[in-house]
Design an enzyme around this catalytic site. Structure first.
Site, mmCIF file in Angstrom:
data_model
loop_
_atom_site.group_PDB
_atom_site.id
_atom_site.type_symbol
_atom_site.label_atom_id
_atom_site.label_comp_id
_atom_site.label_asym_id
_atom_site.label_seq_id
_atom_site.Cartn_x
_atom_site.Cartn_y
_atom_site.Cartn_z
ATOM 1 N N LYS A 1 0.849 -1.191 0.000
ATOM 2 C CA LYS A 1 0.000 0.000 0.000
ATOM 3 C C LYS A 1 0.883 1.240 0.000
ATOM 4 O O LYS A 1 1.918 1.271 0.682
ATOM 5 C CB LYS A 1 -0.901 -0.031 1.245
ATOM 6 C CG LYS A 1 -1.944 1.075 1.302
ATOM 7 C CD LYS A 1 -2.803 0.931 2.562
ATOM 8 C CE LYS A 1 -3.884 1.980 2.666
ATOM 9 N NZ LYS A 1 -4.725 1.812 3.871
ATOM 10 N N SER B 1 -9.602 1.738 2.902
ATOM 11 C CA SER B 1 -8.733 2.458 2.010
ATOM 12 C C SER B 1 -7.686 1.593 1.304
ATOM 13 O O SER B 1 -7.095 2.047 0.330
ATOM 14 C CB SER B 1 -8.016 3.565 2.789
ATOM 15 O OG SER B 1 -7.200 3.025 3.794
ATOM 16 N N SER C 1 -9.754 -0.533 7.149
ATOM 17 C CA SER C 1 -9.184 -0.427 5.802
ATOM 18 C C SER C 1 -8.436 -1.634 5.272
ATOM 19 O O SER C 1 -8.062 -1.642 4.095
ATOM 20 C CB SER C 1 -8.253 0.781 5.732
ATOM 21 O OG SER C 1 -9.002 1.946 5.536
HETATM 22 N N1 GLN Z 1 -13.141 4.080 6.174
HETATM 23 C C1 GLN Z 1 -12.557 4.530 7.397
HETATM 24 C C2 GLN Z 1 -12.151 5.974 7.265
HETATM 25 O O1 GLN Z 1 -12.448 6.548 6.270
HETATM 26 C C3 GLN Z 1 -11.383 3.674 7.754
HETATM 27 C C4 GLN Z 1 -10.146 4.072 7.069
HETATM 28 C C5 GLN Z 1 -8.958 3.252 7.472
HETATM 29 O O2 GLN Z 1 -9.063 2.249 8.162
HETATM 30 N N2 GLN Z 1 -7.799 3.742 7.091
HETATM 31 O O3 GLN Z 1 -11.557 6.545 8.141
#
Ligand code: GLN
Length: 452
Positions: A58, A133, A157
């Protein structure tokens, strides 16, 4: 099969599929091929744990000499001069880094639609999001472009994109994997973990990256068990709690049916389950968005137009440089969170918002502590629905935030959880979430492996 052949197969697969899927932001082709040749030629009898396996990373983990953007215009040309710890450990284990994977900008989002650079599509249905994400990581594994990938999980994410793409995603206990070299979003929640095709691979990848690191002050000093040997297939007598809040309103009935079928399968394997309540679940989303945004507003202060990345041209003065660099460099969702976080942390509001949210976080953690007095694991859906169509939720951040209702409480509690594929609803993969006690990844992996 030589490492060069494996790596070549990975690049050929990317060449044949990534114009449609869009998982990669940067390819590491020359260096990866050179590394493969080196591994093939060394011929040493002692092989690394992940010898020769093509991995995607990532793009919020720094990689020496390999562009690391966090899918942000701000870092479009940032070339780190060192490897983060997890990445360095993969190299030590002789894995080969194929490239850097798309994500929501600074990991803020759940669909990859917040990337400043490109759309990533779900390999199961190209009109749908891969989740986020870590959407690029999950899509790349699902499409067979890499053998496995690293993602990061702050509120879901790793798990949610794994669920949407029909692969396995493991968020370790907070502190098990070093965050050194992971560009910080919300430091009290961020964790790195593997996205793989099956549970056994997740056990091996976790083995390689877990462990204490003095360069991360929140890194835990715990013994690391042999995760692969925990995969006995035996879950007889395992006590499973099923949080009723994760199966209530808002859950797609088809997703719920798949979870109930999974519980039947656990029963057939000799485990026992009953409903449990995590009574503070309703407050988790609000708590998370307050705390995560507050931490983000502080962490992202370093992007000032001086130290990294985007710098506005011809500034009038220092304030103008900050203001225009940040206006131009950050996308809408990142700005939304910085504003929310700055507001929550400002004097006069701190007690009402930030402090209150910390107190509620403790209550949420206590829900889990109490449940784990009675149960070995908790089981439920990873997400309330399957992957949604690209564009459907972009104008509606609140709906987007609600997709994380089953993953965010787990993150706030800091406990480990895995998402494993659990059938399909309307042709799209469903994820089953298995949650464990702190540092009990071995039981989480054992249960997931027996079910899988
Ligand atoms: N969807 C969640 C957010 O927007 C989690 C994001 C994540 O785990 N990085 O914060």
């Amino acid at each position: 099969l030589s490492v060069s052949e494996l790596v070549d197969a990975s690049f050929r697969r990317i060449e044949g599929t990534d114009d449609r899927i869009g998982a990669f932001l940067t390819l590491n082709e020359e260096a990866a091929r050179a590394e493969a040749r080196k591994l093939d030629e060394s011929g040493s009898a002692e092989r690394g744990l992940l010898h020769g396996l093509p991995v995607g990373v990532k793009d919020n983990m720094v990689t020496e000499g390999l562009r690391t953007t966090c899918a942000s215009k701000f870092l479009a040309n940032y070339n780190p001069i060192y490897d983060g710890t997890a990445v360095a450990k993969l190299r030590e284990a002789e894995s080969v880094i194929i490239g850097k994977l798309n994500m929501d900008e600074f990991a803020m989002g759940g669909s990859n639609e917040n990337s400043a650079f490109k759309v990533t599509r779900n390999p199961w249905d190209l009109t749908r999001v891969p989740g986020g994400s870590s959407g690029g990581s999950a899509a790349a594994v699902a499409a067979g472009q890499v053998y496995y990938a690293l993602g990061s999980d702050t509120g879901g994410s790793i798990r949610q994109p794994a669920a949407y793409c029909g692969v396995v995603g493991l968020k370790p206990t907070y502190g098990l994997v070093s965050r050194f070299g992971l560009v910080a979003f919300a430091s009290s929640l961020d964790q790195i973990g593997p996205i793989t095709k099956n549970v056994e691979d997740a056990a091996f990848a976790l083995q390689a990256i877990a462990g204490h690191d003095s360069r991360d002050s929140t890194s835990a000093n715990v013994d690391i068990p042999d995760y692969a040997s925990a995969l006995t297939g035996d879950v007889k007598g395992l006590r499973i709690g099923v949080p009723k809040e994760y199966l209530g309103a808002g859950i797609d009935p088809e997703v719920k049916s798949r979870v109930m079928e999974a519980l039947k399968q656990f029963e057939a394997l000799g485990a026992v389950w009953e409903e449990v309540s995590l009574p503070h679940t309703d407050y988790a989303i609000a708590t998370y968005y307050l705390l995560a945004s507050s931490e983000a507003s502080s962490n992202l202060a370093r992007f000032d137009g001086v130290r990294y990345g985007v710098r506005a041209s011809d500034p009038d003065n220092l304030i103008d440089l900050y203001r225009r660099s940040r206006s131009e460099g950050f996308g809408a969702e990142v700005k939304r969170r910085i504003m929310l976080g700055t507001y929550a942390l400002s004097s006069g509001y701190y007690d009402a918002y930030y402090k209150k949210a910390q107190q509620v976080r403790t209550l949420i953690k206590q829900d889990f502590d109490q449940a784990f007095e009675k149960y070995d694991i908790l089981v439920g859906p990873t997400a309330p629905t399957t992957a949604f169509p690209i564009g459907e939720q972009v104008g509606d951040p609140l709906t987007m935030y609600l997709n994380d209702i089953c993953t965010i409480p787990v993150s706030l509690a800091g406990v480990p959880a895995i998402s494993v594929p659990c059938g399909f609803a309307d042709g799209m993969p469903v994820g089953l979430q298995i949650i464990g006690k702190p540092f009990d990844e071995a039981t989480v992996l054992r249960a997931a492996h027996a079910y899988e």
